[in-house]
Motif scaffolding. Structure first.
Motif, short mmCIF file in Angstrom:
data_model
loop_
_atom_site.label_atom_id
_atom_site.label_comp_id
_atom_site.label_asym_id
_atom_site.label_seq_id
_atom_site.Cartn_x
_atom_site.Cartn_y
_atom_site.Cartn_z
N ARG A 108 31.55 38.02 37.98
CA ARG A 108 31.98 39.27 37.32
C ARG A 108 32.28 40.34 38.36
O ARG A 108 33.23 41.11 38.22
CB ARG A 108 30.91 39.73 36.34
CG ARG A 108 30.81 38.86 35.11
CD ARG A 108 29.74 39.36 34.16
NE ARG A 108 29.53 38.42 33.07
CZ ARG A 108 28.34 37.91 32.75
NH1 ARG A 108 27.25 38.25 33.42
NH2 ARG A 108 28.24 37.07 31.75
N VAL A 113 36.11 37.59 34.12
CA VAL A 113 35.62 38.10 32.84
C VAL A 113 35.25 36.93 31.94
O VAL A 113 35.87 35.87 31.97
CB VAL A 113 36.66 39.00 32.13
CG1 VAL A 113 36.92 40.26 32.95
CG2 VAL A 113 37.96 38.26 31.87
N ASP A 114 34.24 37.15 31.14
CA ASP A 114 33.80 36.13 30.18
C ASP A 114 34.93 35.86 29.20
O ASP A 114 35.57 36.79 28.71
CB ASP A 114 32.58 36.62 29.40
CG ASP A 114 31.37 36.88 30.29
OD1 ASP A 114 31.54 37.36 31.41
OD2 ASP A 114 30.26 36.59 29.84
N LEU A 129 34.36 31.73 32.57
CA LEU A 129 34.91 32.98 33.11
C LEU A 129 36.34 32.76 33.58
O LEU A 129 36.69 31.70 34.10
CB LEU A 129 34.03 33.46 34.27
CG LEU A 129 32.60 33.76 33.88
CD1 LEU A 129 31.66 32.85 34.64
CD2 LEU A 129 32.27 35.20 34.13
#
Length: 133
Positions: A108, A113-114, A129
């Motif tokens: 992150r 980003v997830d 991710l």
């Protein structure tokens, strides 16, 4: 120094990367799916990847020897890999980490980003991710 692994690196990598078979390790070396990193001519870590859905580069393994962790080498190696993927016309990359691992915070921090998750029986949640290049 960062470079693609070659057949001469097989023994070195096989001592550390025990998550895959010897046959698969050789295949990854031969298809240029492993980057290795050195510092002062000493091996310090590697990044192994494949193509998710045969289309999206996916980091399977990012590993550094104990003395070289949390010193910025991971960011350097991932950045190098991302540039290689961009040169090969990929527009996004993926990776994953278990929810009980610290790697999620590293990814992150460097712009991932997830984008999903996977829950296997008797395993912690696997966080997927993504990063657009």
């Amino acid at each position: 120094m960062i470079r693609y692994a070659n057949e001469n690196d097989f023994e070195l990598l096989s001592n550390y990367d025990t998550h895959i078979s010897s046959t698969e390790l050789r295949n990854c070396i031969n298809t240029k799916k492993i980057l290795i990193m050195f510092h002062n001519n000493s091996f310090i870590g590697w990044l192994r990847f494949n193509l998710f859905w045969d289309a999206i580069p996916f980091i399977n393994m990012l590993y550094f020897l104990e003395n070289y962790r949390k010193k910025g080498y991971g960011s350097q190696l991932v950045n190098f890999w991302e540039k290689e993927m961009l040169k090969n016309n990929y527009k996004m990359v993926l990776t994953s980490t278990q929810s009980n691992e610290q790697a999620q915070f590293f990814y992150r921090k460097i712009g991932y980003v997830d984008c999903g998750s996977l829950l296997l029986p008797d395993e912690p949640l696997e966080i997927i991710l993504l990063k657009n290049l």
